[in-house]
Design a protein around this motif. Structure first.
Motif: not given
Lengths: 317, 110
Positions: A236-243, A162-172
């Motif tokens: 790949p997760q960073a790529d998806y965010l366009g970072l 949950f910690h990682q997913r909430q972080g990624y969602e904030i970035m998204l």
């Protein structure tokens, strides 16, 4: 077989060899016990100190929902610290000693928590990257040879996702926002990327603990193996965010199926380990103050317990 | 320390009262759902049983991991000798297991 015939070292080696767990009251080599205490304590301290950089943003979270989520996450970090202290105590070290060693700097915590959280995007970056790196390490540690540590890790891993997913969602949310929001997301990413890679510890050829830890079944993968796993997962997760990953050397290597990445600044890493990071002093000062300020609560609780015990003794007569 | 209260004679430092840790240690057991046993999950430090139960709730059941909690003062746990493997926990009587007995196939499941 009678008890006197059992060679404790042979029995210990057998347990490790068979991939079974060492349990608290088993005989174990003194060096194993010391290594285990050191590692679990550092891990526990990291969870506890890790509350600070994120707690910093609770009052300034951008919405009530984000605030509630962040409080729940920080509570989890406290809980994780307590699972781990509980595991460490099974090795014969007391909570009091562990606290003392943290406050006096004789035991360390992960250097990652000595960096400041400058914007809301840092909360996203920490959840995604720092917790992501921690999960990579902790998934391995669910199979570690010391039973109580392994069980604490299983419990922690269940909650960490949950910690990682909430972080990624904030970035998204940020990368889909205004130009300014995109900019703080990129800025936070750049500041947390390298320290997250450094979290796995020195390269294998400089790591003093890896070999023995592997022989004892404490660590099942090396620092470099875990770091590579994390990079392969995260790019790949960073790529998806366009970072943009702040590493000019980063490229995908078709032959190996892995990302090649640049050299970590180990001088900076060691500076932070040695206490010269941006927030080292602040983190310990805050922790020590919280402990001292809470002294009256602990005293009151003990006084109350003593009084209740006395009262019930009186009632029995 | 943020305050200074004079100590009474024989007053014990809370960090060293009773045990080395100040607060005594309690072992925590959680019943995951009705019909299952309470299972040991870890420990907490607390001044008394009531606050230990509260602490156990906060530390070990933040996501409804259980429907019931036990806390037991750690000093009240008595354990077997960890080296007693061979003497205590052997399985030297195979005739205690159902597979020891050969029953004709014609009988079917028994």
């Amino acid at each position: 077989m009678t008890r006197t015939e059992v060679d404790p070292q042979a029995r210990f080696d057998e347990i490790i060899e068979a991939g079974e767990k060492v349990e608290p009251r088993d005989w174990m080599p003194e060096a194993y016990r010391k290594t285990m205490i050191r590692q679990i304590a550092q891990h526990a301290h990291s969870e506890v100190i890790g509350q600070q950089p994120e707690g910093n943003w609770i009052t300034r979270a951008p919405s009530l929902a984000r605030k509630a989520i962040l409080i729940a996450k920080v509570q989890d970090e406290a809980g994780h610290g307590l699972y781990l202290y509980s595991a460490a105590e099974t090795l014969g070290v007391s909570r009091h000693e562990l606290n003392e060693m943290l406050h006096s700097g004789r035991q360390k915590y992960s250097s990652i928590f000595n960096y400041p959280t400058l914007s809301w995007a840092d909360i996203g970056a920490i959840g995604w990257l720092v917790d992501g790196a921690a999960i990579t390490n902790q998934v391995m540690l669910t199979r570690t040879s010391y039973g109580p540590y392994s069980r604490a890790m299983i419990r922690i891993c269940k909650e960490e996702s949950f910690h990682q997913r909430q972080g990624y969602e904030i970035m998204l949310a940020l990368v889909n926002g205004t130009e300014q929001q995109k900019a703080i997301a990129q800025d936070a990413f750049e500041r947390w990327w390298w320290p997250s890679l450094a979290m796995f510890g020195p390269p294998d050829d400089q790591s003093t603990h890896t070999e023995q830890s592997q022989a004892w079944g404490i660590k099942l993968e090396t620092n470099d193996e875990l770091r590579q796993k994390f990079v392969d997962m995260t790019v790949p997760q960073a790529d998806y965010l366009g970072l943009t990953v702040p590493d000019p050397e980063l490229r995908y290597d078709e032959d190996s199926g892995h990302y090649h990445f640049g050299e970590i600044d180990w001088d900076d890493f060691w500076q932070v380990v040695k206490g010269n990071g941006p927030c080292n002093r602040e983190r310990i000062a805050h922790k020590t103050k919280a402990w001292d300020d809470g002294a009256w609560v602990r005293e009151a609780a003990l006084a109350h317990a003593a009084k209740q015990a006395n009262n019930s003794k009186g009632a029995e007569k | 320390m943020s305050y200074d209260v004079p100590r009474e004679e024989n007053e014990v430092d809370p960090e060293f009262a009773g045990t080395q840790n100040g607060f005594p240690l309690w072992e925590v057991f959680v019943r995951a759902q009705r019909g299952l046993n309470h299972v040991h999950v870890g420990s907490v430090h607390a001044a008394d049983a009531q606050s230990a139960t509260q602490a156990a709730r906060d530390v070990y059941t933040r996501r409804a991991e259980g429907v019931s909690l036990w806390v037991v003062a750690s000093e009240h746990i008595h354990a077997s000798d960890p080296d007693a493997q061979g003497d205590w926990f052997n399985d030297s009587k195979p005739y205690r297991h159902p597979t020891f007995y050969e029953i004709p196939e014609e009988i079917g499941h028994m």
